[in-house]
Write a protein that holds these residues in place. Structure first.
Motif, short mmCIF file in Angstrom:
data_model
loop_
_atom_site.label_atom_id
_atom_site.label_comp_id
_atom_site.label_asym_id
_atom_site.label_seq_id
_atom_site.Cartn_x
_atom_site.Cartn_y
_atom_site.Cartn_z
N PRO A 289 -105.56 -28.38 -75.61
CA PRO A 289 -104.68 -29.41 -75.04
C PRO A 289 -104.60 -29.36 -73.51
O PRO A 289 -104.44 -30.40 -72.86
CB PRO A 289 -103.31 -29.11 -75.67
N ASP A 290 -104.74 -28.16 -72.95
CA ASP A 290 -104.63 -28.01 -71.50
C ASP A 290 -105.79 -28.68 -70.78
O ASP A 290 -105.68 -29.00 -69.59
CB ASP A 290 -104.57 -26.53 -71.12
N TRP A 291 -106.90 -28.91 -71.47
CA TRP A 291 -108.05 -29.56 -70.83
C TRP A 291 -107.71 -30.99 -70.40
O TRP A 291 -108.33 -31.53 -69.49
CB TRP A 291 -109.26 -29.56 -71.77
N SER A 292 -106.76 -31.61 -71.07
CA SER A 292 -106.39 -32.98 -70.71
C SER A 292 -105.92 -33.05 -69.26
O SER A 292 -106.27 -33.96 -68.52
CB SER A 292 -105.28 -33.48 -71.64
N GLU A 293 -105.13 -32.06 -68.87
CA GLU A 293 -104.63 -32.03 -67.50
C GLU A 293 -105.72 -31.65 -66.51
O GLU A 293 -105.83 -32.23 -65.42
CB GLU A 293 -103.47 -31.02 -67.39
N LYS A 294 -106.56 -30.69 -66.90
CA LYS A 294 -107.60 -30.20 -65.99
C LYS A 294 -108.68 -31.24 -65.72
O LYS A 294 -109.23 -31.31 -64.63
CB LYS A 294 -108.26 -28.95 -66.55
N GLY A 296 -108.35 -34.67 -66.55
CA GLY A 296 -107.89 -36.06 -66.42
C GLY A 296 -108.16 -36.87 -67.66
O GLY A 296 -108.05 -38.09 -67.63
N ALA A 297 -108.52 -36.20 -68.76
CA ALA A 297 -108.85 -36.94 -69.98
C ALA A 297 -107.62 -37.27 -70.79
O ALA A 297 -107.66 -38.07 -71.70
CB ALA A 297 -109.79 -36.10 -70.85
N GLY A 298 -106.48 -36.64 -70.46
CA GLY A 298 -105.29 -36.85 -71.25
C GLY A 298 -104.84 -38.30 -71.27
O GLY A 298 -104.45 -38.84 -72.28
N LYS A 299 -104.90 -38.95 -70.11
CA LYS A 299 -104.49 -40.35 -70.02
C LYS A 299 -105.36 -41.22 -70.92
O LYS A 299 -104.88 -42.12 -71.60
CB LYS A 299 -104.58 -40.82 -68.56
N ASP A 300 -106.69 -40.93 -70.92
CA ASP A 300 -107.60 -41.70 -71.76
C ASP A 300 -107.29 -41.49 -73.22
O ASP A 300 -107.32 -42.40 -74.04
CB ASP A 300 -109.06 -41.28 -71.50
N ALA A 301 -106.97 -40.22 -73.57
CA ALA A 301 -106.70 -39.90 -74.96
C ALA A 301 -105.43 -40.60 -75.42
O ALA A 301 -105.34 -41.11 -76.53
CB ALA A 301 -106.55 -38.38 -75.14
N ASP A 302 -104.40 -40.66 -74.51
CA ASP A 302 -103.15 -41.32 -74.88
C ASP A 302 -103.38 -42.82 -75.06
O ASP A 302 -102.78 -43.45 -75.93
CB ASP A 302 -102.10 -41.10 -73.79
N ALA A 303 -104.26 -43.38 -74.24
CA ALA A 303 -104.52 -44.81 -74.31
C ALA A 303 -105.14 -45.21 -75.62
O ALA A 303 -104.99 -46.32 -76.10
CB ALA A 303 -105.43 -45.23 -73.14
N GLU A 304 -105.88 -44.28 -76.20
CA GLU A 304 -106.53 -44.56 -77.49
C GLU A 304 -105.48 -44.64 -78.58
O GLU A 304 -105.71 -45.26 -79.60
CB GLU A 304 -107.56 -43.48 -77.82
#
Length: 304
Positions: A289-294, A296-304
């Protein structure tokens, strides 16, 4: 020769049958025309003349059907996998016909039917060469049926009986990888690379790369994909491998870049790759989960 003759005769028979219907239609139209408008120059048509007319029309229809079925006739006259099979099972014996039928099913990607027929061929007395060829195709059927552990022993027998070592070892290595025996698989792949593999084995580097992907060792996988890219071998597939390796490393920016490059370089089965890529991406984010912050993929994942 026997298998080719059987295949060619069967295809020629299909072509002959296909020519019959249009010939009959044309014949019926011409006879009806004669009945309405009369025969050419008013000449009386005897029964034998009608038979001759029918035969002439059918001959023309058959020639046209042969032209349309040209590729099928050529394929029938060419033995599948001739370079691998050679003259094995080329006669008119019962086992030769059974092997030919099994190959037809194999080519049509009906591995269960093909396997049943190949196994039936084993009941006959065979030469070492025939046993080697047969063992290879039994192994291929098991592999296609997702039974890699069953396939391995047959590939080993194929090599022992004189079948092409390169091809038997290649599919043995792939079966071992599918079955989780990565050490033996890697050893066989390296043996292939060290022994002058055929020119059409351009995929060996990517095979090894995905062997490491299976083990979740992206750094080692990337080394082999990079070799493939440098040598321009299996180029688009190597780029797709780099995309997956980058995902496993958590480098989402690089992964997206390789993802794009793989697709624009005409990767085979792009839809399957997109699905694999998205599944891997989602899995990596779930595992880390921490990779999302490192990344910048977290925003993309939330958008899905």
């Amino acid at each position: 020769m026997g298998s080719v003759l059987r295949r060619y005769t069967a295809q020629l028979g299909k072509t002959a049958m296909a020519a019959a219907f249009p010939a009959l239609v044309i014949y019926a139209v011409i006879v009806a025309f004669f009945g309405i408008s009369g025969t050419p120059h008013g000449k009386e048509m005897l029964p034998v003349n009608y038979v001759e007319l029918l035969l002439l029309i059918y001959a023309a229809s058959f020639i046209a059907s042969c032209v349309l079925a040209r590729q099928s006739l050529i394929n029938a006259a060419t033995r599948p996998d001739h370079d691998l099979i050679g003259d094995a099972f080329g006669g008119l014996r019962k086992q030769d016909k059974l092997f030919s039928d099994a190959m037809d099913a194999y080519i049509k990607e009906r591995p269960r039917t093909a396997l049943e027929r190949f196994l039936a061929v084993r009941e006959f007395e065979l030469t070492d060469k025939e046993l080697g060829v047969l063992s290879f195709y039994i192994g291929r059927c098991y592999q296609m049926l997702h039974c890699p552990s069953n396939a391995v022993g047959y590939y080993e027998t194929a090599q022992e009986k004189g079948f092409s070592v390169h091809y038997a070892k290649l599919f043995e290595a792939r079966s071992l990888a599918e079955g989780g025996d990565y050490t033996r698989s890697f050893r066989l792949f390296n043996e292939l690379l060290d022994n002058n593999p055929p020119d059409d084995f351009y995929f060996l580097y990517t095979d090894i790369g995905f062997l490491f992907i299976r083990q979740k060792l992206p750094e080692q996988a990337a080394e082999w994909f990079e070799k493939s890219i440098e040598k321009q071998q299996n180029y688009a597939f190597a780029l797709s491998g780099m995309a997956i390796a980058s995902l496993q490393k958590g480098d989402f920016a690089a992964a997206q870049d390789y993802h794009y490059k793989a697709l624009v370089n005409h990767l085979d089965e792009p839809a399957a790759f997109r699905k694999y890529y998205e599944e891997t991406r989602r899995l990596m984010l779930e595992m880390h989960p921490d990779w999302s912050e490192k990344t910048g993929a977290g925003k993309d994942a939330d958008a899905e």
